[in-house]
Design an enzyme around this catalytic site. Structure first.
Site, PDB file in Angstrom:
ATOM      1  N   LYS A  13       5.755  -9.677   1.024  1.00  0.00           N
ATOM      2  CA  LYS A  13       7.242  -9.817   1.163  1.00  0.00           C
ATOM      3  C   LYS A  13       6.751  -9.227   2.759  1.00  0.00           C
ATOM      4  CE  LYS A  13       7.913  -6.359  -1.893  1.00  0.00           C
ATOM      5  NZ  LYS A  13       6.783  -6.518  -2.325  1.00  0.00           N
ATOM      6  N   ARG A  88      14.097  -1.945  -6.184  1.00  0.00           N
ATOM      7  CA  ARG A  88      12.976  -2.038  -6.288  1.00  0.00           C
ATOM      8  C   ARG A  88      13.409  -2.153  -7.850  1.00  0.00           C
ATOM      9  NH1 ARG A  88       8.540  -1.495  -3.382  1.00  0.00           N
ATOM     10  NH2 ARG A  88       6.466  -1.880  -3.760  1.00  0.00           N
ATOM     11  N   ARG A 123      -6.583  -6.782   1.102  1.00  0.00           N
ATOM     12  CA  ARG A 123      -5.230  -6.607   1.978  1.00  0.00           C
ATOM     13  C   ARG A 123      -5.867  -5.204   2.924  1.00  0.00           C
ATOM     14  NH1 ARG A 123       0.703  -5.819   0.233  1.00  0.00           N
ATOM     15  NH2 ARG A 123       0.028  -3.916  -1.036  1.00  0.00           N
ATOM     16  N   ARG A 156      -5.773   0.381   1.733  1.00  0.00           N
ATOM     17  CA  ARG A 156      -4.801   1.550   1.372  1.00  0.00           C
ATOM     18  C   ARG A 156      -4.873   2.399  -0.068  1.00  0.00           C
ATOM     19  NH1 ARG A 156       1.183  -1.931   1.216  1.00  0.00           N
ATOM     20  NH2 ARG A 156       0.805  -0.257  -0.918  1.00  0.00           N
ATOM     21  N   ARG A 167       0.737  -0.791 -10.265  1.00  0.00           N
ATOM     22  CA  ARG A 167       2.027  -1.610  -9.863  1.00  0.00           C
ATOM     23  C   ARG A 167       2.522  -2.816 -10.207  1.00  0.00           C
ATOM     24  NH1 ARG A 167      -1.188  -1.106  -4.352  1.00  0.00           N
ATOM     25  NH2 ARG A 167       1.292  -1.773  -3.719  1.00  0.00           N
TER      26      ARG A 167
END
Ligand code: ADP
Ligand code: ZN
Length: 210
Positions: A13, A88, A123, A156, A167
């Site tokens: 996204k 969300r 990531r 992260r 998540r």
């Protein structure tokens, strides 16, 4: 034009929102980036948000809705904006409607869970400006250094494997119902996430332009 990007964590996204932002000259508003910034700066909202984020859970609606409302009231958002990571929950989507915000299209980037899990381990994010990278699909030019601001590029806290699974669970329980919510309003456009970022970008632009 006001757009929303929907999708599981790691679906891409943020990356697509950035491309659309550049093409249309609209600000990309990422609640995740704003929350990480708030945590870094130790603001009141940041202090409230941190434990939820580290656990892979959602930050309470009242915290996020407040931040979002202030952000879209800024001058650069007056001709439109791209929301990345908001709403969300159905409650957040309803709050947006109550604010009188008209959404033109909701781009739902679909990627299967197995792929998400594989992707997230690679990531990386810039600790200073929030730009996102991937060791394989979108590497930085110089190891560990952000292409845009020269900040440090790191994993992260919430991209650790255990947290990624939480998540995803949170996404299916709380965010996926928005697919139906916006589908019922005729706003949903689903884009199948591709291996190559540029291929997803092409499909995303098509979904916005039709
Ligand atoms: P991703 O899309 O990869 O999950 P984000 O950067 O969008 O990452 O969000 C990171 C974390 O910030 C989320 O796991 C959640 O804890 C919090 N967060 C971001 N946006 C929202 C939101 N709209 N409502 C509640 N929590 C949010
Ligand atoms: Zn940076």
């Amino acid at each position: 034009m006001n757009l929303i990007f929907l999708g599981a964590p790691g679906a891409g996204k943020g990356t697509q929102a950035e491309s659309v932002s550049t093409k249309y000259g609209l600000p990309a508003v990422s609640t995740g980036n704003m929350l990480r910034e708030a945590v870094k700066n130790g603001t009141e909202a940041g202090l409230k948000a941190k434990s939820f984020m580290d656990a892979g859970d959602l930050v309470p609606d009242e915290v996020v809705i407040g931040i979002l409302k202030d952000r879209i009231a800024l001058d650069d958002a007056k001709n439109g904006f791209i929301l990345d990571g908001f709403p969300r929950t159905v409650e957040q989507a309803e709050a947006l409607e109550r604010m009188g915000v008209n959404i033109d299209k909701v781009i739902n980037i679909h990627v299967a869970d197995e792929k998400i899990i594989a992707r997230m381990s690679g990531r990386r994010v810039c600790g200073d400006c929030g730009a996102s990278y991937h060791i394989e699909y979108k590497p930085v030019k110089t190891e560990g250094v952000c292409d845009l601001c020269k900040g440090e590029v790191v994993l992260r806290d919430d991209d650790k494997p255990e947290t990624v699974l939480m998540r995803l669970k949170t996404y299916h329980e709380k965010t996926a119902p928005l697919i139906e919510f916006y589908g019922n309003r005729g706003k949903l456009r689903t884009v199948e996430g591709q291996e190559e970022i540029k291929d997803t970008t092409k499909l995303t632009f098509e979904a916005i332009d039709v």
